[in-house]
Motif scaffolding. Structure first.
Motif, PDB file in Angstrom:
ATOM      1  N   MET A  31      15.671  27.278   4.603  1.00 40.07           N
ATOM      2  CA  MET A  31      14.556  26.807   4.404  1.00 40.07           C
ATOM      3  C   MET A  31      13.970  26.054   5.570  1.00 40.07           C
ATOM      4  N   ASP A  32      12.696  26.244   6.200  1.00 37.55           N
ATOM      5  CA  ASP A  32      12.296  25.656   7.253  1.00 37.55           C
ATOM      6  C   ASP A  32      11.151  24.425   6.555  1.00 37.55           C
ATOM      7  N   THR A  33      11.910  23.394   6.365  1.00 31.00           N
ATOM      8  CA  THR A  33      10.911  22.138   5.943  1.00 31.00           C
ATOM      9  C   THR A  33       9.962  21.803   6.685  1.00 31.00           C
ATOM     10  N   GLU A  34      10.280  21.714   8.268  1.00 34.37           N
ATOM     11  CA  GLU A  34       9.179  21.341   9.174  1.00 34.37           C
ATOM     12  C   GLU A  34       7.648  22.220   8.758  1.00 34.37           C
ATOM     13  N   GLU A  35       8.138  23.477   8.660  1.00 37.33           N
ATOM     14  CA  GLU A  35       6.689  24.341   8.456  1.00 37.33           C
ATOM     15  C   GLU A  35       6.339  24.120   7.116  1.00 37.33           C
ATOM     16  N   ILE A  36       6.710  23.837   6.136  1.00 39.32           N
ATOM     17  CA  ILE A  36       6.310  23.429   4.779  1.00 39.32           C
ATOM     18  C   ILE A  36       5.519  22.138   5.005  1.00 39.32           C
ATOM     19  N   ALA A  37       6.048  21.096   5.561  1.00 38.36           N
ATOM     20  CA  ALA A  37       5.488  19.749   5.843  1.00 38.36           C
ATOM     21  C   ALA A  37       4.345  19.839   6.898  1.00 38.36           C
ATOM     22  N   GLU A  57       0.740  -1.273  -0.117  1.00 34.01           N
ATOM     23  CA  GLU A  57       0.051  -0.119  -0.063  1.00 34.01           C
ATOM     24  C   GLU A  57       0.954   1.166  -0.101  1.00 34.01           C
ATOM     25  N   PHE A  58       0.353   2.309  -0.852  1.00 31.42           N
ATOM     26  CA  PHE A  58       0.938   3.498  -0.658  1.00 31.42           C
ATOM     27  C   PHE A  58       0.020   4.741  -0.423  1.00 31.42           C
ATOM     28  N   PRO A  59       0.232   5.056   1.093  1.00 25.80           N
ATOM     29  CA  PRO A  59      -0.706   5.981   1.648  1.00 25.80           C
ATOM     30  C   PRO A  59      -0.163   7.300   1.318  1.00 25.80           C
ATOM     31  N   LEU A  60      -0.984   8.425   1.806  1.00 25.48           N
ATOM     32  CA  LEU A  60      -0.310   9.942   1.477  1.00 25.48           C
ATOM     33  C   LEU A  60       0.736   9.954   2.597  1.00 25.48           C
ATOM     34  N   PRO A  61       1.575  10.579   2.423  1.00 21.68           N
ATOM     35  CA  PRO A  61       2.788  10.890   3.408  1.00 21.68           C
ATOM     36  C   PRO A  61       2.250  11.461   4.706  1.00 21.68           C
ATOM     37  N   ASP A  62       2.620  11.039   5.895  1.00 26.23           N
ATOM     38  CA  ASP A  62       2.376  11.632   7.235  1.00 26.23           C
ATOM     39  C   ASP A  62       3.379  12.957   7.188  1.00 26.23           C
ATOM     40  N   LEU A  63       3.285  13.700   8.450  1.00 23.45           N
ATOM     41  CA  LEU A  63       3.993  14.764   8.667  1.00 23.45           C
ATOM     42  C   LEU A  63       5.428  14.437   8.574  1.00 23.45           C
ATOM     43  N   GLU A  64       5.934  13.437   9.193  1.00 27.22           N
ATOM     44  CA  GLU A  64       7.195  12.991   9.447  1.00 27.22           C
ATOM     45  C   GLU A  64       7.893  12.740   7.982  1.00 27.22           C
ATOM     46  N   MET A  65       6.938  11.837   7.304  1.00 33.73           N
ATOM     47  CA  MET A  65       7.423  11.602   5.924  1.00 33.73           C
ATOM     48  C   MET A  65       7.556  12.630   5.006  1.00 33.73           C
ATOM     49  N   ARG A  66       6.704  13.287   5.029  1.00 37.75           N
ATOM     50  CA  ARG A  66       6.646  15.032   4.272  1.00 37.75           C
ATOM     51  C   ARG A  66       7.898  15.730   4.570  1.00 37.75           C
ATOM     52  N   LYS A  67       8.215  15.737   5.630  1.00 38.12           N
ATOM     53  CA  LYS A  67       9.429  16.431   6.044  1.00 38.12           C
ATOM     54  C   LYS A  67      10.730  15.869   5.443  1.00 38.12           C
ATOM     55  N   GLU A  68      10.716  14.614   5.491  1.00 37.96           N
ATOM     56  CA  GLU A  68      11.819  13.832   5.191  1.00 37.96           C
ATOM     57  C   GLU A  68      11.913  13.936   3.664  1.00 37.96           C
ATOM     58  N   ILE A  69      10.959  13.850   3.005  1.00 41.59           N
ATOM     59  CA  ILE A  69      10.965  14.203   1.607  1.00 41.59           C
ATOM     60  C   ILE A  69      11.354  15.268   1.125  1.00 41.59           C
ATOM     61  N   LEU A  70      10.971  16.475   1.930  1.00 39.76           N
ATOM     62  CA  LEU A  70      11.441  17.689   1.437  1.00 39.76           C
ATOM     63  C   LEU A  70      12.784  18.013   1.873  1.00 39.76           C
TER      64      LEU A  70
END
Length: 427
Positions: free
Chosen positions: A362-368, A338-351
């Motif tokens: 850049m504050d990737t945590e805010e963007i996440a 399964e490929f769910p939408l990324p959660d907050l932690e995953m979004r930050k890691e991707i960024l």
């Protein structure tokens, strides 16, 4: 002695050992040497390998080759064929072993590791060097050799037109650059183990393995993971979109399906990636055309007939619409990822991964936090928009404001694509 001369001596030692030991094949050659001497018709590097002056430019960019080899006392040039050879292999090997970075070169060169391991060199490890080099199936030249052979066979050109072939070395994003959930990582490890222990699985009669269905919304990384597995496993990637092989004559669609699976068998070991799996293998209803049912059945039978253990084909299918698949399709796969939408932690890691080479504050945590519901593809699009907008101002460093502006642009684009916008403006 200069670095270029050290390269030359390593090349001559490598080819000499390769030529003299029948147990060594092209998989043991360093990739740059293997690729330089690759023979498409032979599908490998035939022996004996003869080193010419022109090879020095191809491999190391040495333009004045004769000047580069002058002063090497254990080397001579054939003035007729411009071939190089060692006058004393033992003297050359002793000299090479004493050089400052010889240990690193030996560790990165399976041929030399093989030779020096037999000489009981304390740092030489043939198996470790072999793992570092990776097999011939990684190389573009290997895949091109297979394609050329298939194209010359009856019906070969028709098969090749149905798929997009990618060599592992051409995969842009390895697994190390992808952000996976713990469950996805576990599934990937299972796939790796199945490939590694393929012979064992065959011995115990376990054939129904190596068929994986990837399920998730567009942009969640299904294709990226499938391609990254190709790079990880060092096998070619055969990509097929079912919409592209569907013919207006459904009988031809069934033939195309058979051709694709036959192509995968010819290219083994490989990954056969079927995208848009739901395009044909959808829920079958009683009012469907009989020919469409036959096409669906052909696909399901083709999946049944192919095997990782017997055919060396890892089958991966992907769908954005799992609800459209009937139970007969689901039963064909031993693994569902399964490929769910990324959660907050995953979004930050991707960024963090996407911006790792970009300068700026850049504050990737805010963007996440501001991008809940975004896919990995969406996040990459935001960074791309930020970079291009900055370049309009001749800037190569990003600011937090660039990222925030890109989010607004992305959201505006999403509104334009919405059903509400379309119905309001085009109906």
């Amino acid at each position: 002695m200069s670095e270029s001369r050290l390269d030359i001596v390593e090349l001559l030692l490598t080819t000499s050992v390769y030529n003299d030991h029948k147990e060594l094949d092209e998989n043991s050659l360093p990739r740059d040497i293997r690729k330089n001497y690759w023979n498409k018709q032979y599908k490998g590097v035939p022996k004996p390998v003869k080193v010419s002056l022109s090879d020095l430019e191809k491999l190391y960019g040495i333009e004045n080759q004769k000047a580069a080899v002058q002063g090497i006392p254990f080397l001579e040039i054939d003035d007729v064929g411009y071939k190089l050879k060692l006058t004393s292999f033992d003297v050359a090997a002793d000299w090479f072993e004493k050089q400052e970075d010889s240990i690193e070169r030996i560790n990165n060169n399976p041929i030399l590791a093989y030779y020096f391991e037999k000489r009981e060199h304390e740092h030489a490890d043939y198996n470790a060097a072999l793992e570092f080099t990776r097999p011939k199936e990684v190389d573009r030249e290997w895949l091109e050799s297979l394609q050329e052979r298939i194209s010359q066979e009856e019906g070969g050109e028709d098969m090749l037109k149905l798929a997009h072939l990618i060599a592992p070395e051409d995969i842009i994003q390895p697994l190390s650059e992808l952000v996976l959930t713990s469950k996805q990582e576990e599934k990937v490890e299972k796939i790796v183990k199945a490939i590694t222990y393929r012979d064992y699985l065959r011995e115990i009669g376990l054939y129904d393995v190596g068929k994986v269905l990837l399920v998730g919304a567009p942009g969640t990384g299904k294709t990226s993971v499938a391609r990254a597995l190709s790079e990880k496993l060092a096998v070619p990637f055969v990509e097929v979109k079912l919409s592209m092989i569907t013919d207006q004559y459904l009988g031809e669609t069934a033939k195309n399906i058979d051709r694709v699976f036959e192509l995968a068998r010819r290219l083994n070991p490989c990954i056969l990636f079927i995208d848009e799996f739901d395009f044909i293998a959808k829920t079958r209803t009683s009012d469907e055309h009989a020919a469409l049912k036959r096409a669906v059945n052909t696909l399901l039978k083709a999946i049944d007939s192919i095997s990782l253990t017997n055919d060396g084909v890892l089958l991966i299918a992907a769908t954005n619409h799992p609800h459209m698949l009937d139970s007969a399709a689901w039963r064909r796969f031993d693994e569902i990822m399964e490929f769910p939408l990324p959660d907050l932690e995953m979004r930050k890691e991707i960024l963090d991964i996407v911006t790792r080479k970009i300068k700026g504050k850049m504050d990737t945590e805010e963007i996440a936090e501001l991008t809940e519901g975004y896919t990995g593809s969406d996040l990459r699009m935001i960074i791309r928009e930020s970079v291009l907008s900055a370049l309009l101002e001749e800037r190569t460093e990003l600011t937090q404001e660039d990222l925030l502006d890109a989010i607004e642009i992305f959201n505006a684009r999403a509104i334009i694509k919405s059903d509400e916008y379309i119905s309001r403006n085009f109906t």
